[in-house]
Design a protein around this motif. Structure first.
Motif, short mmCIF file in Angstrom:
data_model
loop_
_atom_site.label_atom_id
_atom_site.label_comp_id
_atom_site.label_asym_id
_atom_site.label_seq_id
_atom_site.Cartn_x
_atom_site.Cartn_y
_atom_site.Cartn_z
N GLY A 114 4.54 -1.97 -0.59
CA GLY A 114 4.98 -0.70 -0.91
C GLY A 114 6.62 -0.62 -1.16
O GLY A 114 7.29 -1.76 -1.27
N PHE A 115 6.89 0.65 -1.34
CA PHE A 115 8.36 0.89 -1.53
C PHE A 115 9.23 0.24 -0.43
O PHE A 115 9.27 0.82 0.66
N THR A 116 10.35 -0.53 -0.67
CA THR A 116 10.67 -1.62 0.12
C THR A 116 12.23 -1.45 -0.02
O THR A 116 12.91 -1.74 -0.79
N TYR A 117 13.26 -1.18 1.07
CA TYR A 117 14.52 -1.61 1.17
C TYR A 117 14.79 -3.00 1.65
O TYR A 117 14.12 -3.37 2.78
N ALA A 118 15.50 -3.79 0.96
CA ALA A 118 15.62 -5.23 1.17
C ALA A 118 16.44 -5.68 2.30
O ALA A 118 16.49 -7.04 2.72
N HIS A 119 17.41 -4.95 2.65
CA HIS A 119 18.46 -5.42 3.70
C HIS A 119 18.90 -4.05 4.40
O HIS A 119 19.77 -3.40 3.97
N GLU A 120 18.51 -4.03 5.68
CA GLU A 120 18.99 -2.95 6.40
C GLU A 120 19.29 -3.38 7.81
O GLU A 120 18.73 -4.67 8.19
N HIS A 121 19.74 -2.59 8.59
CA HIS A 121 19.72 -3.01 10.31
C HIS A 121 19.38 -1.68 10.83
O HIS A 121 20.05 -0.54 10.42
N ILE A 122 18.53 -2.04 11.92
CA ILE A 122 17.98 -0.47 12.33
C ILE A 122 18.40 -0.23 13.84
O ILE A 122 18.83 0.66 14.03
N VAL A 123 18.05 -1.09 14.65
CA VAL A 123 18.67 -1.14 16.04
C VAL A 123 19.27 -2.24 16.43
O VAL A 123 18.49 -3.42 16.51
N LYS A 135 10.80 7.20 5.26
CA LYS A 135 9.39 7.45 5.13
C LYS A 135 9.08 8.78 4.27
O LYS A 135 8.06 8.85 3.59
N ARG A 136 9.53 10.01 4.85
CA ARG A 136 9.09 11.09 4.33
C ARG A 136 9.15 11.17 2.72
O ARG A 136 8.63 12.03 1.95
N HIS A 137 10.24 10.63 2.25
CA HIS A 137 10.45 10.45 0.84
C HIS A 137 9.53 9.57 0.20
O HIS A 137 9.81 9.25 -1.10
N GLY A 138 8.75 8.65 0.63
CA GLY A 138 7.75 7.86 0.12
C GLY A 138 8.08 6.60 0.47
O GLY A 138 7.41 5.43 -0.11
N GLY A 139 9.11 6.11 1.38
CA GLY A 139 9.42 4.80 1.68
C GLY A 139 8.38 4.19 2.49
O GLY A 139 7.55 4.84 3.45
N LYS A 140 7.98 2.98 2.61
CA LYS A 140 6.97 2.19 3.03
C LYS A 140 7.42 1.04 3.94
O LYS A 140 6.58 0.65 4.78
N ALA A 141 8.34 0.38 3.64
CA ALA A 141 8.75 -0.97 4.33
C ALA A 141 10.49 -1.16 4.21
O ALA A 141 11.14 -0.63 3.52
N ILE A 142 10.76 -1.64 5.36
CA ILE A 142 12.32 -2.03 5.49
C ILE A 142 12.19 -3.41 6.10
O ILE A 142 11.71 -4.12 6.79
N VAL A 143 13.44 -4.27 5.38
CA VAL A 143 13.46 -5.55 5.82
C VAL A 143 14.85 -5.48 6.69
O VAL A 143 15.88 -4.90 6.31
N ASP A 144 14.73 -5.68 8.02
CA ASP A 144 15.87 -5.71 9.14
C ASP A 144 16.50 -7.07 9.17
O ASP A 144 15.71 -8.04 9.48
N ILE A 189 5.14 2.08 9.89
CA ILE A 189 5.83 1.66 8.52
C ILE A 189 6.31 0.20 8.75
O ILE A 189 6.23 -0.42 9.85
N HIS A 190 6.03 -0.68 7.80
CA HIS A 190 6.14 -2.07 7.53
C HIS A 190 7.72 -2.35 7.80
O HIS A 190 8.75 -1.86 7.31
N ILE A 191 7.96 -3.17 9.08
CA ILE A 191 9.42 -3.82 9.22
C ILE A 191 9.26 -5.23 9.22
O ILE A 191 8.48 -5.81 9.80
N VAL A 192 10.15 -5.77 8.54
CA VAL A 192 10.12 -7.34 8.51
C VAL A 192 11.56 -7.76 9.31
O VAL A 192 12.54 -7.36 8.97
#
Length: 329
Positions: free
Chosen positions: A17-26, A56-65, A87-90
């Motif tokens: 699904g809709f994915t952010y390809a490069h983030e940091h979460i914790v 997620k509320r805006h339609g996001g499905k996945a994040i690459v951490d 939510i999917h997290i890589v």
């Protein structure tokens, strides 16, 4: 079999699904802990989760951490966010850039890697095969001894240079990629040295269609981007909202220049929100919702006015391209 490996298990690429390809979460990067740089410590799981929930509320499905072992990732907390929000997290195995390695290694890691005091000591002393074996374990068994497996492998280089130890981690990560078939990602400081990284990867017989290069919008040079894209690699424009580096118009034009050249299937977009001041629920920043809620409509409007299929490009950048880029093949 083609699949994407998330912290909750393997999924079909079409389910990402809709994915952010490069983030940091914790994460609590040891280097920044020792420098007492609080802004660079994403150290509150509940606040991070609120930002992920906005996405997620805006339609996001996945994040690459993209937090590797030397960036102080909190594997348990990030997995918990994935579970609680469905939510999917890589996750990411491998290494970042060399100046971060001056920091102390936390005691919990030493049973996994040996009794080294700093990351520099570990990387300098261990063999390439030893480092590769550690990365392989994180992909096939779990990150830092957990059962939550990495879905990509990473290396990094500094600004306008590649140190010998960075070459060593690149070689180790390349070997781990060959053994696991995990996709590869690189940190390029200020968008530099991607072409030099490519030459080193070729020596390791890496198929560059498995590769994504981060921070491409920090070096807004369309010719440079084209040289990278023609290798088959993905380019990650992950500085969205960081106006201190460039206006959004510059990023959008760099992306559209690649589209004009036929490389729309190799573009990824994200925010690399690695500071409290970027997060809405830490310090009233724009937050993880900004790209999906504000930047996407702006891009569609801008691209459409220039004669492009703005909505179609957004689907490629956030859905189709990540589904291919982050797949084990």
């Amino acid at each position: 079999m083609t699949f994407i490996r998330t912290l909750r298990g393997d999924i079909k690429p079409q389910d990402l699904g809709f994915t952010y390809a490069h983030e940091h979460i914790v994460c609590r990067p040891p280097y920044w802990v020792e420098k007492q740089e609080s802004d660079l410590l994403l150290d509150d799981k509940e606040k991070s989760m609120l930002d992920v929930e906005d996405f997620k509320r805006h339609g996001g499905k996945a994040i690459v951490d993209a937090s590797a072992v030397d960036y102080g990732r909190d594997v348990q907390a990030v997995h918990a966010i994935s579970e609680e929000l469905n939510i999917h997290i890589v996750g990411t195995a491998g290494f970042n850039k060399s100046f971060l390695w001056e920091a102390s290694i936390k005691e919990e890691l030493k049973p996994l890697i040996g009794n080294y005091q700093t990351y520099t000591e570990w990387i300098d002393t261990a063999s390439i095969n030893d480092l590769a074996a550690f990365v392989v374990r994180e992909v096939e068994e779990g990150l830092e001894g957990t059962r939550y497996k990495a879905g990509q492998v990473k290396f990094g280089t500094g600004y306008n240079r590649i140190t010998p130890l960075e070459v060593k981690t690149l070689q180790a990560v390349a070997r781990a990629h060959h053994e696991t078939k995990a996709p590869l990602h690189s940190h390029t400081e200020a968008g530099t040295m991607a072409l030099e990284q490519i030459e080193l990867l070729k020596k390791e017989n890496v198929d560059l269609s498995f590769m994504s290069f981060g921070h491409m919008d920090r070096n807004p040079d369309p010719y440079y981007h084209g040289q990278i894209a023609k290798t088959g690699a993905y380019l990650c424009f992950d500085g969205i909202a960081k106006i201190k580096y460039a206006p959004e118009s510059t990023r959008i034009q760099c992306i559209l220049e690649l589209v004009k050249k036929g490389y729309e299937n190799q573009i990824l977009v994200s925010g690399d929100t690695a500071r409290k001041t970027y997060f809405k629920h830490y310090d009233y920043g724009l937050g993880l919702e900004y790209i999906i809620a504000k930047w996407v409509p702006r891009f569609i409007d801008d691209a459409t006015k220039q004669g492009f299929d703005g909505e179609g490009l957004i689907r490629k950048f956030f859905i189709d391209n990540p589904a291919r880029c982050f797949a084990f093949k």
